[in-house]
Design a protein around this motif. Structure first.
Motif, PDB file in Angstrom:
ATOM      1  N   LEU A  60       0.828  -1.206   0.000  1.00 51.85           N
ATOM      2  CA  LEU A  60       0.000   0.000   0.000  1.00 51.85           C
ATOM      3  C   LEU A  60       0.859   1.251   0.000  1.00 51.85           C
ATOM      4  CD1 LEU A  60      -2.812  -0.979   2.554  1.00 51.85           C
ATOM      5  CD2 LEU A  60      -3.015  -0.841   0.072  1.00 51.85           C
ATOM      6  N   GLY A  61       2.010   1.172   0.673  1.00 51.13           N
ATOM      7  CA  GLY A  61       2.924   2.310   0.700  1.00 51.13           C
ATOM      8  C   GLY A  61       3.421   2.684  -0.686  1.00 51.13           C
ATOM      9  N   GLU A  62       3.563   1.693  -1.568  1.00 50.14           N
ATOM     10  CA  GLU A  62       4.002   1.977  -2.935  1.00 50.14           C
ATOM     11  C   GLU A  62       2.954   2.788  -3.691  1.00 50.14           C
ATOM     12  OE1 GLU A  62       4.987  -1.625  -4.903  1.00 50.14           O
ATOM     13  OE2 GLU A  62       6.421  -2.277  -3.374  1.00 50.14           O
ATOM     14  N   PHE A  63       1.703   2.699  -3.245  1.00 49.80           N
ATOM     15  CA  PHE A  63       0.623   3.451  -3.877  1.00 49.80           C
ATOM     16  C   PHE A  63       0.427   4.823  -3.229  1.00 49.80           C
ATOM     17  CE2 PHE A  63      -0.364  -0.864  -5.081  1.00 49.80           C
ATOM     18  CZ  PHE A  63      -0.892  -0.744  -6.354  1.00 49.80           C
ATOM     19  N   GLY A  64       1.278   5.160  -2.293  1.00 53.86           N
ATOM     20  CA  GLY A  64       1.130   6.444  -1.625  1.00 53.86           C
ATOM     21  C   GLY A  64       0.248   6.387  -0.396  1.00 53.86           C
ATOM     22  N   ILE A  65      -0.103   5.181   0.047  1.00 55.40           N
ATOM     23  CA  ILE A  65      -0.902   5.025   1.266  1.00 55.40           C
ATOM     24  C   ILE A  65       0.054   4.609   2.384  1.00 55.40           C
ATOM     25  CG2 ILE A  65      -2.847   3.832   2.351  1.00 55.40           C
ATOM     26  CD1 ILE A  65      -3.973   3.329  -0.417  1.00 55.40           C
ATOM     27  N   GLY A  66       0.520   5.581   3.143  1.00 55.42           N
ATOM     28  CA  GLY A  66       1.448   5.297   4.236  1.00 55.42           C
ATOM     29  C   GLY A  66       0.810   4.417   5.294  1.00 55.42           C
ATOM     30  N   TRP A  67       1.673   3.836   6.149  1.00 56.87           N
ATOM     31  CA  TRP A  67       1.138   2.869   7.101  1.00 56.87           C
ATOM     32  C   TRP A  67       0.194   3.517   8.116  1.00 56.87           C
ATOM     33  CZ3 TRP A  67       2.218   3.313  12.331  1.00 56.87           C
ATOM     34  CH2 TRP A  67       3.322   4.103  12.696  1.00 56.87           C
ATOM     35  N   MET A  68       0.435   4.782   8.466  1.00 50.66           N
ATOM     36  CA  MET A  68      -0.489   5.453   9.388  1.00 50.66           C
ATOM     37  C   MET A  68      -1.854   5.661   8.728  1.00 50.66           C
ATOM     38  SD  MET A  68       1.748   8.310  11.418  1.00 50.66           S
ATOM     39  CE  MET A  68       3.069   7.821  12.542  1.00 50.66           C
ATOM     40  N   ARG A  69      -1.837   6.061   7.448  1.00 53.95           N
ATOM     41  CA  ARG A  69      -3.096   6.226   6.714  1.00 53.95           C
ATOM     42  C   ARG A  69      -3.799   4.884   6.570  1.00 53.95           C
ATOM     43  NH1 ARG A  69      -5.726   9.695   3.391  1.00 53.95           N
ATOM     44  NH2 ARG A  69      -6.810   8.853   1.570  1.00 53.95           N
ATOM     45  N   ALA A  70      -3.029   3.821   6.286  1.00 50.49           N
ATOM     46  CA  ALA A  70      -3.611   2.490   6.170  1.00 50.49           C
ATOM     47  C   ALA A  70      -4.282   2.077   7.475  1.00 50.49           C
ATOM     48  CB  ALA A  70      -2.541   1.478   5.771  1.00 50.49           C
ATOM     49  N   ALA A  71      -3.647   2.391   8.595  1.00 53.37           N
ATOM     50  CA  ALA A  71      -4.219   2.059   9.901  1.00 53.37           C
ATOM     51  C   ALA A  71      -5.536   2.795  10.113  1.00 53.37           C
ATOM     52  CB  ALA A  71      -3.228   2.400  11.009  1.00 53.37           C
ATOM     53  N   ARG A  72      -5.565   4.085   9.756  1.00 51.23           N
ATOM     54  CA  ARG A  72      -6.807   4.856   9.925  1.00 51.23           C
ATOM     55  C   ARG A  72      -7.915   4.317   9.024  1.00 51.23           C
ATOM     56  NH1 ARG A  72      -3.076   9.196  10.066  1.00 51.23           N
ATOM     57  NH2 ARG A  72      -3.492   9.688   7.888  1.00 51.23           N
ATOM     58  N   LEU A  73      -7.558   3.997   7.764  1.00 40.20           N
ATOM     59  CA  LEU A  73      -8.563   3.463   6.843  1.00 40.20           C
ATOM     60  C   LEU A  73      -9.110   2.127   7.331  1.00 40.20           C
ATOM     61  CD1 LEU A  73      -6.819   4.299   3.446  1.00 40.20           C
ATOM     62  CD2 LEU A  73      -8.916   5.345   4.328  1.00 40.20           C
ATOM     63  N   ALA A  74      -8.230   1.338   7.955  1.00 37.41           N
ATOM     64  CA  ALA A  74      -8.644   0.015   8.436  1.00 37.41           C
ATOM     65  C   ALA A  74      -9.366   0.086   9.775  1.00 37.41           C
ATOM     66  CB  ALA A  74      -7.423  -0.898   8.552  1.00 37.41           C
ATOM     67  N   GLY A  75      -9.200   1.201  10.485  1.00 39.88           N
ATOM     68  CA  GLY A  75      -9.813   1.311  11.798  1.00 39.88           C
ATOM     69  C   GLY A  75      -9.076   0.527  12.862  1.00 39.88           C
ATOM     70  N   VAL A  76      -7.751   0.425  12.720  1.00 37.24           N
ATOM     71  CA  VAL A  76      -6.931  -0.266  13.724  1.00 37.24           C
ATOM     72  C   VAL A  76      -5.930   0.735  14.290  1.00 37.24           C
ATOM     73  CG1 VAL A  76      -7.198  -2.470  12.547  1.00 37.24           C
ATOM     74  CG2 VAL A  76      -5.205  -1.054  12.053  1.00 37.24           C
ATOM     75  N   SER A  77      -5.282   0.366  15.383  1.00 35.20           N
ATOM     76  CA  SER A  77      -4.371   1.290  16.044  1.00 35.20           C
ATOM     77  C   SER A  77      -3.082   1.462  15.248  1.00 35.20           C
ATOM     78  CB  SER A  77      -4.039   0.805  17.452  1.00 35.20           C
ATOM     79  OG  SER A  77      -3.197  -0.336  17.405  1.00 35.20           O
ATOM     80  N   THR A  78      -2.553   2.677  15.233  1.00 30.44           N
ATOM     81  CA  THR A  78      -1.276   2.910  14.564  1.00 30.44           C
ATOM     82  C   THR A  78      -0.146   2.199  15.302  1.00 30.44           C
ATOM     83  OG1 THR A  78      -1.017   4.982  15.789  1.00 30.44           O
ATOM     84  CG2 THR A  78      -1.987   5.119  13.588  1.00 30.44           C
ATOM     85  N   GLY A  79      -0.300   2.059  16.601  1.00 30.75           N
ATOM     86  CA  GLY A  79       0.728   1.359  17.373  1.00 30.75           C
ATOM     87  C   GLY A  79       0.856  -0.089  16.933  1.00 30.75           C
ATOM     88  N   GLY A  80      -0.272  -0.739  16.705  1.00 32.44           N
ATOM     89  CA  GLY A  80      -0.234  -2.131  16.270  1.00 32.44           C
ATOM     90  C   GLY A  80       0.404  -2.280  14.902  1.00 32.44           C
ATOM     91  N   VAL A  81       0.120  -1.353  13.990  1.00 34.60           N
ATOM     92  CA  VAL A  81       0.706  -1.428  12.647  1.00 34.60           C
ATOM     93  C   VAL A  81       2.194  -1.107  12.714  1.00 34.60           C
ATOM     94  CG1 VAL A  81       0.608  -0.527  10.298  1.00 34.60           C
ATOM     95  CG2 VAL A  81      -1.492  -0.831  11.607  1.00 34.60           C
ATOM     96  N   SER A  82       2.577  -0.190  13.614  1.00 29.99           N
ATOM     97  CA  SER A  82       4.000   0.116  13.793  1.00 29.99           C
ATOM     98  C   SER A  82       4.763  -1.118  14.253  1.00 29.99           C
ATOM     99  CB  SER A  82       4.165   1.256  14.799  1.00 29.99           C
ATOM    100  OG  SER A  82       5.531   1.515  15.036  1.00 29.99           O
ATOM    101  N   LYS A  83       4.200  -1.849  15.189  1.00 29.47           N
ATOM    102  CA  LYS A  83       4.844  -3.075  15.664  1.00 29.47           C
ATOM    103  C   LYS A  83       4.888  -4.132  14.559  1.00 29.47           C
ATOM    104  CE  LYS A  83       3.592  -2.433  20.525  1.00 29.47           C
ATOM    105  NZ  LYS A  83       2.787  -2.949  21.670  1.00 29.47           N
ATOM    106  N   LEU A  84       3.837  -4.161  13.746  1.00 22.73           N
ATOM    107  CA  LEU A  84       3.807  -5.110  12.634  1.00 22.73           C
ATOM    108  C   LEU A  84       4.965  -4.861  11.669  1.00 22.73           C
ATOM    109  CD1 LEU A  84       2.186  -7.247  10.895  1.00 22.73           C
ATOM    110  CD2 LEU A  84       1.082  -5.275   9.825  1.00 22.73           C
ATOM    111  N   LEU A  85       5.279  -3.593  11.449  1.00 22.08           N
ATOM    112  CA  LEU A  85       6.313  -3.248  10.479  1.00 22.08           C
ATOM    113  C   LEU A  85       7.706  -3.151  11.081  1.00 22.08           C
ATOM    114  CD1 LEU A  85       4.446  -0.451   8.472  1.00 22.08           C
ATOM    115  CD2 LEU A  85       4.788  -2.832   7.793  1.00 22.08           C
ATOM    116  N   TYR A  86       7.788  -2.561  12.274  1.00 27.12           N
ATOM    117  CA  TYR A  86       9.104  -2.196  12.813  1.00 27.12           C
ATOM    118  C   TYR A  86       9.437  -2.824  14.167  1.00 27.12           C
ATOM    119  CZ  TYR A  86       8.143   1.421   9.372  1.00 27.12           C
ATOM    120  OH  TYR A  86       7.809   2.097   8.223  1.00 27.12           O
ATOM    121  N   GLY A  87       8.469  -3.494  14.757  1.00 29.07           N
ATOM    122  CA  GLY A  87       8.712  -4.066  16.064  1.00 29.07           C
ATOM    123  C   GLY A  87       8.437  -3.067  17.171  1.00 29.07           C
TER     124      GLY A  87
END
Length: 262
Positions: A60-87
């Motif tokens: 999604l990031g390749e399409f210009g949808i950053g992980w924070m935006r993806a989290a908001r669109l999905a309705g999940v926490s940014t913290g959880g997506v951060s851990k998914l990507l970076y630990g």
């Protein structure tokens, strides 16, 4: 198509710039196959593998949808997506190996649609060009269209022929087209002589009118306008000559096939 975005060949270039080279086609197939497999993990279980979900978020990031935006669109926490990507950085932990199935499904449901893409993301401008050119064919002057788009005339002149345009421009033009395509420009305030001049400019550049496009084809780079109502049939070529419009490729092909068969 030559672009200046510097976007590498892959899934994003396949969808955003309509590149159909072997690399881009294979990347698109791989992406969809991975996504479908990942969605299959939705069968109930406490956790599911995180890697397919992580790959989807990165794609999604390749399409210009950053992980924070993806989290908001999905309705999940940014913290959880951060851990998914970076630990968990404060605790120096590696990226998540597993995620909750409901979190996975929400993230996997986010797709790079026009509504979800960032406004500054450059994408294929085929439909944008065709809509603006069709409005000029109807008598809308480029100056008036630029005014309605809150765009200066020079930028508009580039947009109406540009290969790539920003998502915000695509959305604006679609709304403008839906508003104006059935409206008489003269009745809307465009001077008659300027509307006639706009139609003459469009004709000199062989821009296709509104009636030449179906809604499901106007954004397709491989589609051709149906100038005659019979384009793609042997009858179409003669109508082209009658209305003094260059013969389109489908009509030329149909006429050649008829001559070969004869």
């Amino acid at each position: 198509m030559t672009t200046t975005t510097g976007r590498p060949h892959g899934n994003a270039k396949y969808h955003l710039e309509k590149c159909r080279c072997p690399i881009c086609r294979q990347a698109s197939r791989d992406y969809e196959n991975n996504r479908y497999r990942a969605i299959a993990y939705g069968r109930w279980q406490p956790f599911v593998p995180a890697e397919p979900v992580r790959q989807h978020v990165r794609a999604l990031g390749e399409f210009g949808i950053g992980w924070m935006r993806a989290a908001r669109l999905a309705g999940v926490s940014t913290g959880g997506v951060s851990k998914l990507l970076y630990g968990d950085r404060p605790r120096n932990l590696e990226p998540s190996r597993r995620v909750r199935p409901e979190t996975a499904l929400k993230l996997l449901a986010v797709e790079p649609t026009l509504e979800n893409l960032g406004d500054r993301t450059p994408i294929d401008g085929t439909g944008t060009r065709r809509r603006l050119q069709a409005l000029v064919c109807a008598g809308w002057t480029q100056s008036e269209l630029a005014r309605r788009m809150h765009m200066n005339r020079a930028n508009f002149g580039r947009t109406i022929v540009r290969g790539l345009v920003e998502v915000a421009t695509v959305k604006t033009v679609r709304c403008l087209y839906d508003e104006l395509w059935r409206t008489n420009p003269v009745e809307a305030g465009v001077p008659a002589h300027r509307a006639a001049a706009a139609r003459q400019i469009a004709a000199s550049r062989s821009w296709a009118p509104i009636g030449a496009w179906d809604d499901d084809q106007i954004d397709d780079p491989d589609a051709f306008p149906d100038w005659t109502g019979y384009c793609g049939t042997p009858k179409g070529r003669s109508i082209h000559y009658r209305i003094k419009v260059p013969v389109c490729p489908p009509c030329r092909t149909a006429a050649n096939q008829q001559q070969t068969a004869a």
